[in-house]
Design an enzyme around this catalytic site. Sequence first.
Site, PDB file in Angstrom:
ATOM      1  N   ASN A 110       0.831  -1.192   0.000  1.00  0.00           N
ATOM      2  CA  ASN A 110       0.000   0.000   0.000  1.00  0.00           C
ATOM      3  C   ASN A 110       0.873   1.252   0.000  1.00  0.00           C
ATOM      4  O   ASN A 110       1.972   1.262   0.553  1.00  0.00           O
ATOM      5  CB  ASN A 110      -0.954   0.007   1.209  1.00  0.00           C
ATOM      6  CG  ASN A 110      -0.369   0.718   2.414  1.00  0.00           C
ATOM      7  OD1 ASN A 110      -0.441   1.944   2.528  1.00  0.00           O
ATOM      8  ND2 ASN A 110       0.236  -0.053   3.326  1.00  0.00           N
ATOM      9  N   PHE A 114      -1.621   8.193   4.297  1.00  0.00           N
ATOM     10  CA  PHE A 114      -2.379   8.819   5.395  1.00  0.00           C
ATOM     11  C   PHE A 114      -3.648   9.496   4.884  1.00  0.00           C
ATOM     12  O   PHE A 114      -3.942  10.641   5.227  1.00  0.00           O
ATOM     13  CB  PHE A 114      -1.519   9.848   6.147  1.00  0.00           C
ATOM     14  CG  PHE A 114      -0.575   9.266   7.167  1.00  0.00           C
ATOM     15  CD1 PHE A 114      -0.548   7.918   7.456  1.00  0.00           C
ATOM     16  CD2 PHE A 114       0.295  10.094   7.861  1.00  0.00           C
ATOM     17  CE1 PHE A 114       0.328   7.391   8.401  1.00  0.00           C
ATOM     18  CE2 PHE A 114       1.170   9.591   8.814  1.00  0.00           C
ATOM     19  CZ  PHE A 114       1.183   8.228   9.084  1.00  0.00           C
ATOM     20  N   SER A 180       5.348   4.999   8.843  1.00  0.00           N
ATOM     21  CA  SER A 180       4.767   4.729   7.531  1.00  0.00           C
ATOM     22  C   SER A 180       5.736   5.186   6.449  1.00  0.00           C
ATOM     23  O   SER A 180       6.303   6.287   6.542  1.00  0.00           O
ATOM     24  CB  SER A 180       3.439   5.471   7.369  1.00  0.00           C
ATOM     25  OG  SER A 180       3.005   5.402   6.021  1.00  0.00           O
ATOM     26  N   ASN A 182       4.915   6.025   3.449  1.00  0.00           N
ATOM     27  CA  ASN A 182       4.162   6.642   2.360  1.00  0.00           C
ATOM     28  C   ASN A 182       3.905   8.136   2.513  1.00  0.00           C
ATOM     29  O   ASN A 182       3.226   8.739   1.690  1.00  0.00           O
ATOM     30  CB  ASN A 182       2.823   5.906   2.190  1.00  0.00           C
ATOM     31  CG  ASN A 182       3.026   4.430   1.918  1.00  0.00           C
ATOM     32  OD1 ASN A 182       3.831   4.068   1.067  1.00  0.00           O
ATOM     33  ND2 ASN A 182       2.328   3.585   2.657  1.00  0.00           N
ATOM     34  N   THR A 183       4.437   8.741   3.576  1.00  0.00           N
ATOM     35  CA  THR A 183       4.407  10.195   3.737  1.00  0.00           C
ATOM     36  C   THR A 183       5.847  10.687   3.687  1.00  0.00           C
ATOM     37  O   THR A 183       6.677  10.251   4.495  1.00  0.00           O
ATOM     38  CB  THR A 183       3.755  10.589   5.073  1.00  0.00           C
ATOM     39  OG1 THR A 183       2.372  10.221   5.035  1.00  0.00           O
ATOM     40  CG2 THR A 183       3.865  12.090   5.308  1.00  0.00           C
ATOM     41  N   LYS A 223       5.049   3.511  17.135  1.00  0.00           N
ATOM     42  CA  LYS A 223       5.112   2.449  16.127  1.00  0.00           C
ATOM     43  C   LYS A 223       6.345   2.649  15.267  1.00  0.00           C
ATOM     44  O   LYS A 223       6.554   3.733  14.712  1.00  0.00           O
ATOM     45  CB  LYS A 223       3.859   2.459  15.263  1.00  0.00           C
ATOM     46  CG  LYS A 223       3.766   1.261  14.309  1.00  0.00           C
ATOM     47  CD  LYS A 223       2.377   1.148  13.704  1.00  0.00           C
ATOM     48  CE  LYS A 223       2.233  -0.140  12.884  1.00  0.00           C
ATOM     49  NZ  LYS A 223       0.856  -0.303  12.383  1.00  0.00           N
ATOM     50  N   ASN A 252       5.797  -1.628  11.496  1.00  0.00           N
ATOM     51  CA  ASN A 252       4.997  -1.161  10.368  1.00  0.00           C
ATOM     52  C   ASN A 252       5.366  -1.974   9.123  1.00  0.00           C
ATOM     53  O   ASN A 252       6.049  -2.991   9.220  1.00  0.00           O
ATOM     54  CB  ASN A 252       5.251   0.338  10.152  1.00  0.00           C
ATOM     55  CG  ASN A 252       4.042   1.076   9.618  1.00  0.00           C
ATOM     56  OD1 ASN A 252       3.376   0.610   8.702  1.00  0.00           O
ATOM     57  ND2 ASN A 252       3.741   2.240  10.181  1.00  0.00           N
TER      58      ASN A 252
END
Length: 365
Positions: A110, A114, A180, A182-183, A223, A252
Amino acid sequence: MTLSACIARALRLLPPETGHGVGLWALGLAGRLPGGGPIADPRLRQSLWGLDFANPVGLAAGFDKDGRAMAGALRLGFGFVEIGSVTPLPQPGNPRPRLFRLRHERAVINRMGFNSAGRAVVRRRLQAWRTRRAEAGRSGGPLGVNLGKNKDSPDAATDYAAGARALGPLADYLVINVSSPNTPGLRDLQAADELARILDAVRRELNGMRAETGRPPPALLVKVAPDLSPESRRAIARLVMTSPVMGLIVTNTTISRPAGVASALAQEAGGLSGRPLFDLSTAVLADFYDLTEGRLPLIGTGGIASGADAYAKIRAGASLVQLYSALVFDGPGLVRQIILDLSARLAADGFSHVSQAIGADHRDP
């Protein structure tokens, strides 16, 4: 084929994000039905951070980002549920397609970025859920709220503090998500100095909450990513052991592509979760258990798809475990299967309670 497997197969006929949305909608409806709740087992029940966990198997953040289906998730038998990541302001996330199933590898990639309805919307939903639970006389299981930052925010510490201020009073525990992939720049916040600044800002908010209400604030967790260097893991462990952090979620998704991930989709950008992440995330979990000397409760997540997987995480040092990706392939009935099998495995190894198995692989034979 079981009903659970049929549900999973039917949802996989839809595009990944559409299937996820349908599943979340159905779970939200299920949560309005009477009865149901966490599966209770005396062998699995624990008290952590002043919270009662009927069993140690939880739903990981990412499935219910905006607090739409907490009650439904608990009806599946989960001992606790974590929603989010929630950002202060609404944001759409990355362009679609951004969610990919790797069926052969039983994995998901993915790059959601966010996507969030924002803290105001989530706060209203949590307030309504708490009210319904109180009116029905249900205690349910603990609820965690995973906090993120807005993509274009110039000050991460301010974003996390704002999330704690708005959602902390409605959460049983809060999670600072700095892992994460993805940011842009988010994982850089795992550096000790950056993380310390965030934790200090959140601590001030939680202290203020205590002063206003006279009640203990929610437990604070962080996390972390599975891709941290050994040096970064040591730095984080040193920091959290002298901070208000009360636990770690390990781990994560990964930006690596472990051996055996051969799908053409494997080259899609984003974080990989599911079965291929299991070995890496479990090794990192075991390392953090050593680094924190077993004194900090850890939540193990990454690749859990069976009771054996959950048991391995616990023996590696996890007090609690979480899953998400396996539900895509096995359906909602997997939750009950894992809990029952975990209890049986503890009994087979002579453990009368799950706490006796935590970190068992680190002890002398």
